[in-house]
Design a protein around this motif. Structure first.
Motif, PDB file in Angstrom:
ATOM      1  N   TYR A   4       0.905  -1.224  -0.073  1.00  0.00           N
ATOM      2  CA  TYR A   4       0.034  -0.059  -0.036  1.00  0.00           C
ATOM      3  C   TYR A   4       0.966   1.307  -0.008  1.00  0.00           C
ATOM      4  CZ  TYR A   4      -3.214   3.600   1.837  1.00  0.00           C
ATOM      5  OH  TYR A   4      -3.860   4.756   2.036  1.00  0.00           O
ATOM      6  N   ALA A   5       0.726   2.139  -1.024  1.00  0.00           N
ATOM      7  CA  ALA A   5       1.734   3.146  -1.103  1.00  0.00           C
ATOM      8  C   ALA A   5       0.659   4.508  -1.388  1.00  0.00           C
ATOM      9  CB  ALA A   5       2.701   3.031  -2.139  1.00  0.00           C
ATOM     10  N   ASN A  56      13.892  -0.554  -5.761  1.00  0.00           N
ATOM     11  CA  ASN A  56      13.830   0.240  -7.123  1.00  0.00           C
ATOM     12  C   ASN A  56      13.036  -0.309  -8.029  1.00  0.00           C
ATOM     13  OD1 ASN A  56      15.659   2.483  -6.630  1.00  0.00           O
ATOM     14  ND2 ASN A  56      17.000   0.856  -6.344  1.00  0.00           N
ATOM     15  N   ARG A  57      11.898   0.201  -8.970  1.00  0.00           N
ATOM     16  CA  ARG A  57      10.974  -0.371  -9.779  1.00  0.00           C
ATOM     17  C   ARG A  57      10.934   0.448 -11.140  1.00  0.00           C
ATOM     18  NH1 ARG A  57       5.923  -2.279  -6.114  1.00  0.00           N
ATOM     19  NH2 ARG A  57       6.924  -4.083  -5.241  1.00  0.00           N
ATOM     20  N   HIS A  58      10.979  -0.214 -12.344  1.00  0.00           N
ATOM     21  CA  HIS A  58      10.581   0.251 -13.570  1.00  0.00           C
ATOM     22  C   HIS A  58       9.184   0.463 -13.763  1.00  0.00           C
ATOM     23  CE1 HIS A  58      11.016   1.672 -17.782  1.00  0.00           C
ATOM     24  NE2 HIS A  58      10.180   0.754 -17.989  1.00  0.00           N
ATOM     25  N   LEU A  59       8.700   1.244 -14.123  1.00  0.00           N
ATOM     26  CA  LEU A  59       6.963   1.461 -14.505  1.00  0.00           C
ATOM     27  C   LEU A  59       6.761   1.875 -15.667  1.00  0.00           C
ATOM     28  CD1 LEU A  59       6.628   4.187 -11.633  1.00  0.00           C
ATOM     29  CD2 LEU A  59       6.537   1.518 -11.359  1.00  0.00           C
ATOM     30  N   GLU A  60       5.716   0.844 -16.160  1.00  0.00           N
ATOM     31  CA  GLU A  60       4.961   1.175 -17.444  1.00  0.00           C
ATOM     32  C   GLU A  60       3.766   1.397 -17.072  1.00  0.00           C
ATOM     33  OE1 GLU A  60       6.154   1.522 -20.431  1.00  0.00           O
ATOM     34  OE2 GLU A  60       8.228   1.097 -19.824  1.00  0.00           O
ATOM     35  N   GLU A  65      -5.363   3.936 -14.160  1.00  0.00           N
ATOM     36  CA  GLU A  65      -5.424   3.323 -12.954  1.00  0.00           C
ATOM     37  C   GLU A  65      -4.725   2.236 -12.748  1.00  0.00           C
ATOM     38  OE1 GLU A  65      -8.619   3.760 -11.145  1.00  0.00           O
ATOM     39  OE2 GLU A  65      -8.789   5.429 -12.386  1.00  0.00           O
ATOM     40  N   THR A  66      -3.792   1.881 -13.861  1.00  0.00           N
ATOM     41  CA  THR A  66      -3.102   0.701 -13.691  1.00  0.00           C
ATOM     42  C   THR A  66      -1.478   0.925 -14.194  1.00  0.00           C
ATOM     43  OG1 THR A  66      -5.060  -0.766 -14.448  1.00  0.00           O
ATOM     44  CG2 THR A  66      -2.831  -1.832 -14.349  1.00  0.00           C
ATOM     45  N   VAL A  67      -0.429   0.394 -13.662  1.00  0.00           N
ATOM     46  CA  VAL A  67       0.627   0.590 -13.851  1.00  0.00           C
ATOM     47  C   VAL A  67       1.502  -0.981 -13.587  1.00  0.00           C
ATOM     48  CG1 VAL A  67       2.927   1.393 -12.907  1.00  0.00           C
ATOM     49  CG2 VAL A  67       0.724   2.738 -12.710  1.00  0.00           C
ATOM     50  N   ASP A  68       2.180  -1.305 -14.225  1.00  0.00           N
ATOM     51  CA  ASP A  68       2.892  -2.533 -14.563  1.00  0.00           C
ATOM     52  C   ASP A  68       4.224  -2.481 -14.146  1.00  0.00           C
ATOM     53  OD1 ASP A  68       0.884  -4.340 -15.228  1.00  0.00           O
ATOM     54  OD2 ASP A  68       1.868  -4.556 -17.339  1.00  0.00           O
ATOM     55  N   PHE A  69       5.133  -3.114 -13.210  1.00  0.00           N
ATOM     56  CA  PHE A  69       6.325  -2.777 -12.448  1.00  0.00           C
ATOM     57  C   PHE A  69       7.350  -4.023 -12.819  1.00  0.00           C
ATOM     58  CE2 PHE A  69       4.101  -4.623  -8.877  1.00  0.00           C
ATOM     59  CZ  PHE A  69       5.268  -5.045  -8.279  1.00  0.00           C
ATOM     60  N   THR A  81       1.658  -5.655 -10.875  1.00  0.00           N
ATOM     61  CA  THR A  81       0.951  -4.441 -11.367  1.00  0.00           C
ATOM     62  C   THR A  81       0.227  -3.791  -9.961  1.00  0.00           C
ATOM     63  OG1 THR A  81      -0.067  -5.858 -13.255  1.00  0.00           O
ATOM     64  CG2 THR A  81      -1.458  -4.166 -12.416  1.00  0.00           C
ATOM     65  N   MET A  82       0.340  -2.494 -10.155  1.00  0.00           N
ATOM     66  CA  MET A  82      -0.077  -1.658  -9.114  1.00  0.00           C
ATOM     67  C   MET A  82      -1.475  -1.009  -9.798  1.00  0.00           C
ATOM     68  SD  MET A  82       3.318   0.239  -7.587  1.00  0.00           S
ATOM     69  CE  MET A  82       3.883   0.880  -9.260  1.00  0.00           C
ATOM     70  N   LYS A  83      -2.503  -0.920  -8.633  1.00  0.00           N
ATOM     71  CA  LYS A  83      -3.926  -0.602  -9.149  1.00  0.00           C
ATOM     72  C   LYS A  83      -3.819   0.751  -8.473  1.00  0.00           C
ATOM     73  CE  LYS A  83      -5.551  -3.744 -11.718  1.00  0.00           C
ATOM     74  NZ  LYS A  83      -6.146  -3.737 -12.820  1.00  0.00           N
ATOM     75  N   LYS A  84      -4.708   1.732  -8.831  1.00  0.00           N
ATOM     76  CA  LYS A  84      -5.179   2.909  -8.141  1.00  0.00           C
ATOM     77  C   LYS A  84      -6.475   2.520  -7.237  1.00  0.00           C
ATOM     78  CE  LYS A  84      -6.698   7.613  -8.632  1.00  0.00           C
ATOM     79  NZ  LYS A  84      -6.715   8.904  -9.647  1.00  0.00           N
TER      80      LYS A  84
END
Length: 93
Positions: A4-5, A56-60, A65-69, A81-84
């Motif tokens: 959770y961030a 450290n993470r690279h993001l796409e 609403e959605t970010v792959d890392f 995957t991070m979700k809003k």
């Protein structure tokens, strides 16, 4: 891993709580803060400054609403995957 961030929309992660499970059993929780950047091509990076060191993470960014890392630290092979989330008391201003 379940994390959770709270991101402020200006490059700062004001709160991180992450619980990781070992395949052999057991788990541990880390907390911290961090920073992130977003590029014009919807790529980006983030750094969590945690109680166990930097992560450290690279993001796409796929959409709003959605970010792959992918982790970019040596010795770690983690993608996800991070979700809003909906607005919470912590993110309301």
């Amino acid at each position: 891993e379940a994390s959770y961030a709270v991101c402020d929309g200006h490059g700062t992660i004001t709160k991180l709580v992450s619980t990781d499970n070992f395949s052999s059993g057991g788990s541990f929780t880390v907390t911290g803060t961090g920073t992130y950047t977003v590029n014009a091509d919807c790529s980006g990076s983030l750094t969590f400054n945690t109680t166990v060191g930097s992560i450290n993470r690279h993001l796409e960014i796929l959409d709003g609403e959605t970010v792959d890392f992918v982790h970019t630290d040596a010795g770690l092979i983690i993608t996800g995957t991070m979700k809003k989330r909906k607005q919470t008391r912590e993110t309301q201003h």
